[in-house]
Design an enzyme around this catalytic site. Structure first.
Site, PDB file in Angstrom:
ATOM      1  N   HIS A 168      18.091  35.617 -17.549  1.00 47.88           N
ATOM      2  CA  HIS A 168      17.621  34.507 -16.693  1.00 47.88           C
ATOM      3  C   HIS A 168      19.044  33.641 -16.849  1.00 47.88           C
ATOM      4  O   HIS A 168      19.598  33.410 -17.366  1.00 47.88           O
ATOM      5  CB  HIS A 168      16.517  33.725 -17.351  1.00 47.88           C
ATOM      6  CG  HIS A 168      16.163  32.475 -16.354  1.00 47.88           C
ATOM      7  ND1 HIS A 168      15.622  32.558 -15.327  1.00 47.88           N
ATOM      8  CD2 HIS A 168      16.913  31.208 -16.395  1.00 47.88           C
ATOM      9  CE1 HIS A 168      15.427  31.443 -14.457  1.00 47.88           C
ATOM     10  NE2 HIS A 168      16.165  30.583 -15.285  1.00 47.88           N
ATOM     11  N   CYS A 169      19.658  33.757 -15.281  1.00 44.19           N
ATOM     12  CA  CYS A 169      20.963  33.051 -15.150  1.00 44.19           C
ATOM     13  C   CYS A 169      20.710  31.344 -14.682  1.00 44.19           C
ATOM     14  O   CYS A 169      20.286  31.528 -13.369  1.00 44.19           O
ATOM     15  CB  CYS A 169      21.873  33.989 -14.273  1.00 44.19           C
ATOM     16  SG  CYS A 169      23.645  33.193 -13.977  1.00 44.19           S
ATOM     17  N   PRO A 170      20.867  30.573 -15.218  1.00 43.93           N
ATOM     18  CA  PRO A 170      20.789  29.264 -14.781  1.00 43.93           C
ATOM     19  C   PRO A 170      21.796  28.690 -13.937  1.00 43.93           C
ATOM     20  O   PRO A 170      21.540  27.957 -12.949  1.00 43.93           O
ATOM     21  CB  PRO A 170      20.923  28.326 -16.149  1.00 43.93           C
ATOM     22  CG  PRO A 170      21.594  28.949 -17.053  1.00 43.93           C
ATOM     23  CD  PRO A 170      21.359  30.407 -16.661  1.00 43.93           C
ATOM     24  N   GLY A 173      20.363  30.035 -10.461  1.00 43.27           N
ATOM     25  CA  GLY A 173      18.864  29.244 -10.618  1.00 43.27           C
ATOM     26  C   GLY A 173      17.624  30.404 -10.308  1.00 43.27           C
ATOM     27  O   GLY A 173      16.679  30.228  -9.813  1.00 43.27           O
ATOM     28  N   ASN A 174      17.794  31.664 -11.022  1.00 42.33           N
ATOM     29  CA  ASN A 174      16.814  32.654 -10.723  1.00 42.33           C
ATOM     30  C   ASN A 174      17.108  33.548 -11.777  1.00 42.33           C
ATOM     31  O   ASN A 174      18.096  33.512 -12.622  1.00 42.33           O
ATOM     32  CB  ASN A 174      17.032  33.066  -9.370  1.00 42.33           C
ATOM     33  CG  ASN A 174      15.672  33.891  -9.115  1.00 42.33           C
ATOM     34  OD1 ASN A 174      14.770  33.840  -9.836  1.00 42.33           O
ATOM     35  ND2 ASN A 174      15.551  34.282  -7.688  1.00 42.33           N
TER      36      ASN A 174
END
Length: 381
Positions: A168-170, A173-174
């Protein structure tokens, strides 16, 4: 008198999807709820490129070549397109089991494991699956009520099982999964090239001006605000360079091995058992082609599908009797009912059947078999 009228309200499926996601544009855009760092990513990219195009590009285009801002614009547009494609797409979310499916899976598990005595932990819910002559374990997800496919994992932030889950890559944002990993890789690759490009030509810009009038005179002639912006631009590129280029190199290594970040962190193929990666083709070119150029599976969520829900609304109205309205026969007396029945029998004559009044069936002689019409055959079909 109130009358209940049923109205059908059109509801899209994305409005009823479980999980912690945000949908925009009537379900066309799908993102995580935590989008603050994504906005920071947009601000850094747009701000740095705006400063570069506004100040350095004009000078470099005149002194060196007009191709410098053109190539920078191509890199910028490509990086932004891949970023938005990664952030706004379905990463490969697996739908949760329906109540009937979940009950059936629970029955299968109970039949396989049997009754567990009190005080003892039930055995782990795992299925063995064979891939390239190697056993891969499929784990049961207690939230989605499904056995996760190979390489899938449950994201605790989005609360969804994602196929070929990478991480999960902040910053985007997804989640990054099977359906958007190639766009994520192309984004960090193009962003690395863009950062190197801007950082390099910032130094060239200062060097060219310093060769003409000297470094100190360049600082004196340049307005204070412009000097601060140039230094800020160089610092952003310098610190971004190490993180983004390092991340690009790490994912290039993973693509070459056909491996995910989740598998690398857990040591799925480099642990004590020394299990080989069953998804690797043993060839760097084949692995890169499968990850970056393979067919992209369609989304299985059907986010914009329609769910129809009936809403019953009450409408008040008065039932006015027309001149030809008759009272029910049950409220009339015996004599009146008999009279009304005779009147109805006189007004509505009984239908008579004759051979001349059958337009659909041809008249036939006695003993001749009926021939079915073409319209009758169409009606049956």
């Amino acid at each position: 008198m109130s009358v209940m009228v049923a109205r059908k309200k059109v509801v899209r499926k994305w409005e009823k999807l479980p999980g912690r996601n945000t949908f925009c544009c009537d379900g066309r855009i799908m993102m995580a709820r935590q989008k603050g760092i994504f906005y920071l990513t947009l601000f850094l990219i747009l701000g740095t490129c705006a400063l570069f195009f506004a100040f350095e590009c004009r000078y470099l285009a005149v002194q060196l070549s007009p191709a410098i801002p053109v190539f920078a614009a191509v890199l910028f547009l490509f990086a932004m397109a891949t970023l938005l494609r990664t952030s706004f797409s379905d990463p490969g979310v697996i739908p949760r089991a329906l109540p009937d499916e979940a009950a059936f899976i629970e029955m299968e598990i109970e039949a396989t494991n049997g009754t567990v005595p009190q005080g003892q932990r039930p055995p782990p819910r795992i299925k063995n699956f064979q891939i390239n002559n190697q056993i891969v374990k499929l784990k049961y997800c207690y939230t989605c009520k499904i056995f996760r496919p190979p390489r899938a994992s449950h994201c605790s932030i989005c609360d969804n099982c994602v196929e070929r889950f990478d991480h999960h890559c902040p910053w985007v944002g997804n989640c990054v999964g099977k359906r958007n990993y190639r766009y994520f890789y192309l984004f960090i690759l193009s962003l690395s090239l863009l950062t190197i490009y801007i950082f390099t030509f910032n130094i060239v810009y200062v060097a060219l001006k310093s060769l003409k009038i000297g470094f100190l005179n360049t600082l004196k002639e340049t307005p204070g605000s412009l000097t601060v912006l140039t230094v800020l631009e160089v610092l952003i590129c310098f610190f971004t360079l190490w993180s983004v280029v390092g991340l690009t190199g790490f994912h290039t290594f993973l693509v070459a091995l056909n491996q995910t970040t989740n598998e690398d962190i857990k040591g799925s193929w480099t642990g004590k058992n020394r299990v080989q990666n069953p998804y690797s083709h043993g060839n760097i070119v084949k692995n890169c082609c499968e990850v970056l150029c393979g067919p992209l599976p369609p989304s299985v969520l059907d986010r914009r599908g329609i769910l129809q829900q009936e809403e019953s609304t009450a409408q008040e109205g008065s039932c006015s009797r027309g001149p030809g309205t008759q009272e029910p026969l049950a409220t009339q007396g015996p004599g009146q009912a008999q009279e009304a029945h005779s009147v109805l029998s006189l007004q509505v004559p009984a239908p008579s059947v004759s051979n001349t009044e059958m337009p659909e069936e041809k008249q036939r002689t006695p003993g001749e078999l009926p021939v079915p019409s073409l319209d009758a055959g169409r009606a049956e079909h």
